[in-house]
Design an enzyme around this catalytic site. Sequence first.
Site, PDB file in Angstrom:
ATOM      1  CE  LYS A 179     -38.745 -22.595  26.456  1.00  0.00           C
ATOM      2  NZ  LYS A 179     -37.918 -23.799  26.366  1.00  0.00           N
ATOM      3  CD  GLU A 254     -31.902  -8.875  32.794  1.00  0.00           C
ATOM      4  OE1 GLU A 254     -30.775  -8.643  32.327  1.00  0.00           O
ATOM      5  OE2 GLU A 254     -32.422  -8.173  33.678  1.00  0.00           O
ATOM      6  CB  CYS A 288     -25.288 -12.449  29.045  1.00  0.00           C
ATOM      7  SG  CYS A 288     -25.488 -12.440  30.827  1.00  0.00           S
ATOM      8  CD  GLU A 389     -24.195 -12.524  23.442  1.00  0.00           C
ATOM      9  OE1 GLU A 389     -25.226 -12.734  22.788  1.00  0.00           O
ATOM     10  OE2 GLU A 389     -24.119 -12.684  24.659  1.00  0.00           O
TER      11      GLU A 389
HETATM   12  P1  NAP Z   1     -32.334 -18.223  23.024  1.00  0.00           P
HETATM   13  O1  NAP Z   1     -32.072 -19.100  21.869  1.00  0.00           O
HETATM   14  O2  NAP Z   1     -32.994 -16.927  22.795  1.00  0.00           O
HETATM   15  O3  NAP Z   1     -33.175 -19.103  24.048  1.00  0.00           O
HETATM   16  C1  NAP Z   1     -33.548 -18.612  25.301  1.00  0.00           C
HETATM   17  C2  NAP Z   1     -34.839 -19.259  25.727  1.00  0.00           C
HETATM   18  O4  NAP Z   1     -35.876 -18.848  24.835  1.00  0.00           O
HETATM   19  C3  NAP Z   1     -34.825 -20.786  25.673  1.00  0.00           C
HETATM   20  O5  NAP Z   1     -35.603 -21.279  26.732  1.00  0.00           O
HETATM   21  C4  NAP Z   1     -35.512 -21.075  24.342  1.00  0.00           C
HETATM   22  O6  NAP Z   1     -36.114 -22.347  24.295  1.00  0.00           O
HETATM   23  C5  NAP Z   1     -36.560 -19.981  24.349  1.00  0.00           C
HETATM   24  N1  NAP Z   1     -37.138 -19.660  23.054  1.00  0.00           N
HETATM   25  C6  NAP Z   1     -36.567 -19.709  21.841  1.00  0.00           C
HETATM   26  N2  NAP Z   1     -37.471 -19.316  20.888  1.00  0.00           N
HETATM   27  C7  NAP Z   1     -38.628 -19.026  21.536  1.00  0.00           C
HETATM   28  C8  NAP Z   1     -39.918 -18.575  21.123  1.00  0.00           C
HETATM   29  N3  NAP Z   1     -40.205 -18.342  19.856  1.00  0.00           N
HETATM   30  N4  NAP Z   1     -40.852 -18.386  22.071  1.00  0.00           N
HETATM   31  C9  NAP Z   1     -40.576 -18.605  23.366  1.00  0.00           C
HETATM   32  N5  NAP Z   1     -39.378 -19.044  23.812  1.00  0.00           N
HETATM   33  C10 NAP Z   1     -38.406 -19.237  22.914  1.00  0.00           C
HETATM   34  O7  NAP Z   1     -31.005 -17.890  23.820  1.00  0.00           O
HETATM   35  P2  NAP Z   1     -29.908 -18.932  24.370  1.00  0.00           P
HETATM   36  O8  NAP Z   1     -29.061 -19.329  23.220  1.00  0.00           O
HETATM   37  O9  NAP Z   1     -30.557 -20.001  25.179  1.00  0.00           O
HETATM   38  O10 NAP Z   1     -29.119 -18.052  25.424  1.00  0.00           O
HETATM   39  C11 NAP Z   1     -28.005 -17.313  25.079  1.00  0.00           C
HETATM   40  C12 NAP Z   1     -28.342 -15.848  24.990  1.00  0.00           C
HETATM   41  O11 NAP Z   1     -28.874 -15.419  26.234  1.00  0.00           O
HETATM   42  C13 NAP Z   1     -27.132 -14.990  24.751  1.00  0.00           C
HETATM   43  O12 NAP Z   1     -27.429 -14.009  23.803  1.00  0.00           O
HETATM   44  C14 NAP Z   1     -26.864 -14.353  26.104  1.00  0.00           C
HETATM   45  O13 NAP Z   1     -26.184 -13.132  26.054  1.00  0.00           O
HETATM   46  C15 NAP Z   1     -28.243 -14.208  26.629  1.00  0.00           C
HETATM   47  N6  NAP Z   1     -28.244 -14.093  28.087  1.00  0.00           N
HETATM   48  C16 NAP Z   1     -28.532 -12.870  28.630  1.00  0.00           C
HETATM   49  C17 NAP Z   1     -28.501 -12.699  30.005  1.00  0.00           C
HETATM   50  C18 NAP Z   1     -28.806 -11.356  30.612  1.00  0.00           C
HETATM   51  O14 NAP Z   1     -28.988 -11.299  31.818  1.00  0.00           O
HETATM   52  N7  NAP Z   1     -28.899 -10.291  29.844  1.00  0.00           N
HETATM   53  C19 NAP Z   1     -28.189 -13.781  30.827  1.00  0.00           C
HETATM   54  C20 NAP Z   1     -27.896 -15.015  30.245  1.00  0.00           C
HETATM   55  C21 NAP Z   1     -27.942 -15.151  28.863  1.00  0.00           C
HETATM   56  P3  NAP Z   1     -35.393 -23.591  23.550  1.00  0.00           P
HETATM   57  O15 NAP Z   1     -34.076 -23.784  24.199  1.00  0.00           O
HETATM   58  O16 NAP Z   1     -36.325 -24.711  23.815  1.00  0.00           O
HETATM   59  O17 NAP Z   1     -35.289 -23.204  22.110  1.00  0.00           O
END
Ligand code: NAP
Length: 487
Positions: A179, A254, A288, A389
């Site tokens: 997804k 992650e 990240c 962040e």
């Molecule tokens: P996010 O809001 O948590 O979204 C990530 C994914 O989760 C998206 O596909 C989102 O879908 C989905 N999602 C949201 N709520 C959900 C739920 N209740 N159930 C299942 N899936 C759900 O994070 P983001 O804003 O996209 O990404 C940025 C974050 O990712 C930052 O904090 C960054 O540090 C972190 N990150 C970490 C790494 C690592 O390797 N540690 C790498 C890259 C990014 P929708 O978009 O459809 O809401």
Amino acid sequence: MTQDAGAPLAAMFINGQFQQAQGGETFVSINPANGQPVARIPFGDDRDARLAVDAAADAFPVWSRLSAAVRARHLHRVADILERRRGEMALVITSEEGKPLHEAQGELQLSIDSLRWYGEEARRAYGSWIPDPVPGRRLLTQRDPVGVCGAIIPWNVPCGMIFRKAAPALAAGCTMVLKPAEATSYVALKIAEVFAEADLPAGVINFVTGKASAIGNVFLTDERVRKISFTGSTETGRVLLRGAADHIKRTSMELGGNAPVILFEDCDLDASLRAVAALKFLNAGQACIGANRIYVQSSIHDEVGRRLADHARQMKVGEGSLPGVAMGPLVDMKAVEKVEELVGDAVRKGASVRAGGSRMQGEAYEKGSFYAPTVLTEVPRTARMHDEEIFGPVAALYAFETEEQAVELANDVPYGLSAYIFTENMDRAIRVGERLETGMVGINEIRLGAAEAPFGGVKMSGIGREGGREGLDEYLETKLLAIRVKG
Ligand code: NAP
């Protein structure tokens, strides 16, 4: 849902077929540089997720019983196609996510490397014959694929993250339902085309776009999904971990970073500043592993602030597909507003703006979500951006005096993904590197990612590793065979 007749209609990929959502709904994904529609995307829900899990569960016995060598050949074929289509794919990443083309190319290279490396590495995922203290018995282990896996992808590395999960999973013999993030769903569905062209058995990999909570809930509650691999915010990770607990489901997490960068006065200043600027403004600060807290020894704090500000002012900001652009837009206006809020808070508490500090001005930026490359100095420890962040192009500089103080500050947050040290004193680099509470430490180096290397965090930055042999282990179970031998 928004409708836009002008944008191409994309399709989900389930059981080897491209199809629309069961509910028939779509949404439009937008180019953050100019507000133009990129594509119309199916808005799927639990019904589509369930169909995809059905397909992945049916495909599992077939795929997992192929030899690792045959699976590797499939993955090499996917890599070949990705390589051939990389120009087109880079443009799709840039138009939907916003990053400059050269960064999109970097993501593609990591994806190709992951497919090839994991294809080969899974051929070495064998067990062991254990010396047994009990006469007449033999103890053996074998490595089995976990089963059907659900993968949830963030928008900021929309292609790379798909392959960081799919390559080891498929190489290990698992099948997968992915997804993508809503904002970058078109990238994922173009990648589905690559898999379709490679002609893997139907159901081995499936892509479902749409309602995150409904799709995620199927991953959490369907007993056939044995593992969830998630990359995204710590907040969403927490929700998923709670849900996974009900079914004792395996997870890899992650999560968010909040990386400290420590610049000691004995660093090679020219090289260190080039590295820090590249790290900070990578993907407009939406990484990240990006530099969130830049600690600078007080004797060089002013010079570092001045030179980073000169760099920031000279950066070419614009649509990532234009030549010479060093930094693109943020993902959307909500992200711009969050950066404004954090900068406003830091300035109110005493930080000085040395460059940027506002949205980009001018006609070229009116329709996109652009924020200027920004440098803040003398940021106080109490600023919100120290603990949160920033996820935007804001270099926040904090002064420190001693090595001890730098380590304390660096460890003084609940996150622990990556950290960076700049010094020419290797004794110091090792001393400090060993004490930093992070999964990765760059020493005079900002590039951490490679197919061969384990990538991941500690503390609230996550559980598990992606990349390297550790990344394959995430998709394998170890089974013990105890065998009675007569005579
Ligand atoms: P996010 O809001 O948590 O979204 C990530 C994914 O989760 C998206 O596909 C989102 O879908 C989905 N999602 C949201 N709520 C959900 C739920 N209740 N159930 C299942 N899936 C759900 O994070 P983001 O804003 O996209 O990404 C940025 C974050 O990712 C930052 O904090 C960054 O540090 C972190 N990150 C970490 C790494 C690592 O390797 N540690 C790498 C890259 C990014 P929708 O978009 O459809 O809401």
